[in-house]
Design a protein around this motif. Sequence first.
Motif, PDB file in Angstrom:
ATOM      1  N   ALA A  33      -0.745   1.084   2.588  1.00 19.02           N
ATOM      2  CA  ALA A  33      -0.554   2.335   3.311  1.00 19.02           C
ATOM      3  C   ALA A  33      -1.861   2.884   3.858  1.00 19.02           C
ATOM      4  N   GLN A  34      -2.966   2.615   3.161  1.00 17.97           N
ATOM      5  CA  GLN A  34      -4.256   3.192   3.563  1.00 17.97           C
ATOM      6  C   GLN A  34      -5.384   2.344   2.998  1.00 17.97           C
ATOM      7  N   VAL A  35      -6.469   2.240   3.760  1.00 18.04           N
ATOM      8  CA  VAL A  35      -7.690   1.575   3.310  1.00 18.04           C
ATOM      9  C   VAL A  35      -8.858   2.512   3.581  1.00 18.04           C
ATOM     10  N   VAL A  36      -9.680   2.749   2.548  1.00 14.75           N
ATOM     11  CA  VAL A  36     -10.833   3.631   2.677  1.00 14.75           C
ATOM     12  C   VAL A  36     -12.064   2.881   2.207  1.00 14.75           C
ATOM     13  N   GLU A  37     -13.124   2.903   3.012  1.00 10.52           N
ATOM     14  CA  GLU A  37     -14.393   2.286   2.624  1.00 10.52           C
ATOM     15  C   GLU A  37     -15.179   3.289   1.776  1.00 10.52           C
ATOM     16  N   LEU A  38     -15.283   3.020   0.487  1.00  6.82           N
ATOM     17  CA  LEU A  38     -16.014   3.921  -0.402  1.00  6.82           C
ATOM     18  C   LEU A  38     -17.509   3.631  -0.391  1.00  6.82           C
ATOM     19  N   LEU A  42     -17.116  -1.664  -1.565  1.00  9.01           N
ATOM     20  CA  LEU A  42     -15.988  -1.170  -2.348  1.00  9.01           C
ATOM     21  C   LEU A  42     -14.936  -0.550  -1.438  1.00  9.01           C
ATOM     22  N   ARG A  43     -13.693  -1.026  -1.576  1.00  4.37           N
ATOM     23  CA  ARG A  43     -12.586  -0.517  -0.767  1.00  4.37           C
ATOM     24  C   ARG A  43     -11.522   0.102  -1.665  1.00  4.37           C
ATOM     25  N   ARG A  44     -11.058   1.268  -1.276  1.00 10.27           N
ATOM     26  CA  ARG A  44      -9.891   1.884  -1.914  1.00 10.27           C
ATOM     27  C   ARG A  44      -8.666   1.497  -1.090  1.00 10.27           C
ATOM     28  N   ILE A  45      -7.717   0.817  -1.718  1.00 13.08           N
ATOM     29  CA  ILE A  45      -6.530   0.348  -1.021  1.00 13.08           C
ATOM     30  C   ILE A  45      -5.313   0.980  -1.680  1.00 13.08           C
ATOM     31  N   VAL A  93      -5.805   1.026  -5.711  1.00 12.26           N
ATOM     32  CA  VAL A  93      -6.732   0.152  -6.424  1.00 12.26           C
ATOM     33  C   VAL A  93      -8.074   0.210  -5.709  1.00 12.26           C
ATOM     34  N   HIS A  94      -9.164   0.030  -6.469  1.00 10.05           N
ATOM     35  CA  HIS A  94     -10.508  -0.062  -5.904  1.00 10.05           C
ATOM     36  C   HIS A  94     -10.973  -1.495  -6.077  1.00 10.05           C
ATOM     37  N   ILE A  95     -11.300  -2.163  -4.975  1.00  6.71           N
ATOM     38  CA  ILE A  95     -11.638  -3.590  -5.012  1.00  6.71           C
ATOM     39  C   ILE A  95     -13.053  -3.788  -4.494  1.00  6.71           C
ATOM     40  N   VAL A  96     -13.882  -4.437  -5.326  1.00  6.41           N
ATOM     41  CA  VAL A  96     -15.231  -4.800  -4.905  1.00  6.41           C
ATOM     42  C   VAL A  96     -15.139  -6.069  -4.058  1.00  6.41           C
ATOM     43  N   VAL A  97     -15.645  -5.991  -2.848  1.00  3.95           N
ATOM     44  CA  VAL A  97     -15.635  -7.138  -1.933  1.00  3.95           C
ATOM     45  C   VAL A  97     -16.982  -7.834  -2.060  1.00  3.95           C
ATOM     46  N   ALA A 110      -7.407  -6.622   4.443  1.00  3.65           N
ATOM     47  CA  ALA A 110      -6.259  -5.744   4.271  1.00  3.65           C
ATOM     48  C   ALA A 110      -6.329  -4.546   5.213  1.00  3.65           C
ATOM     49  N   ALA A 111      -5.180  -4.192   5.773  1.00  2.02           N
ATOM     50  CA  ALA A 111      -5.069  -3.062   6.694  1.00  2.02           C
ATOM     51  C   ALA A 111      -3.674  -2.472   6.527  1.00  2.02           C
ATOM     52  N   PRO A 112      -3.474  -1.229   6.968  1.00  4.45           N
ATOM     53  CA  PRO A 112      -2.125  -0.663   6.881  1.00  4.45           C
ATOM     54  C   PRO A 112      -1.085  -1.612   7.476  1.00  4.45           C
TER      55      PRO A 112
END
Length: 261
Positions: A33-38, A42-45, A93-97, A110-112
């Motif tokens: 639904a949403q992806v945020v670059e923290l 680190l991405r909040r998905i 979820v918060h994912i370390v890339v 990952a994208a909406p």
Amino acid sequence: MQDTEVAGPGPDPGEGAALAARLGVSRYDLEVAQVVELTPTLRRIVLGADGLDRFAHVPGQDIMLTVDPAPGAAVRRRYTIRGHDRDSGTVAVHIVVHGNGPGSRWAAAAAPGTRIEGIGPRGKITLAADVDWHLFVGDETFVPAAYAMLEAAPSAARAVAVFVVGSSVDERPLTPAITAVVGGPTWVHRGTTPTVPDLLAVIDLPVGTGQAYVGGEARLVRDVRRALLDRGLDDSRIAHKAYWRADGANARHGEPERLDA
């Protein structure tokens, strides 16, 4: 949500359902639904699905994502549940890339509208209730789990946190819900001294009975556990889990290969 799907074969729902049943959890058809670059790594998905309004988890648990749905050889990775919104039927979820593993590749792309299979909740390392203080030690991959547990700690709880990260851009501020870590975490930048195990040899710990939670790269977890044992912590009070290994990809089920003793 958008009605766009990532190209390629989808997961076998029968295989995922069988795995979920064996684990005693649920299978979900998730959609981003949403992806945020923290941070740069680190991405909040945020993921939505039917049934997530009834989702129940304990802070510190994770959800398993099928990041490569190859029939008969699906690759799965586990990520800490960083948030759950019952009203919207979503989990975050918060994912370390980092590196070029299948989980990092999926998270980076990952994208909406991206769809993925989820299985959970999972995980046995959660906040201990019978202790006077808590100690959290790990790397950037452990920070989401540590913060989820710290947010659940009682307001009167005492906690110490030590994390190793690449640089200052990887440091994460405490959320307003975290009150147990006075003065904030100690951040150690990778490749500098003292190392985390060295720091643990001299760091002040509260009095009373404590519980340690350790997560991240396999060698770091091993060395931190040894350092805590040397400090006199009982092994039963050290909850530890290796998330990944620097010298090789995790197995298809999401766990790193064990280190030699």
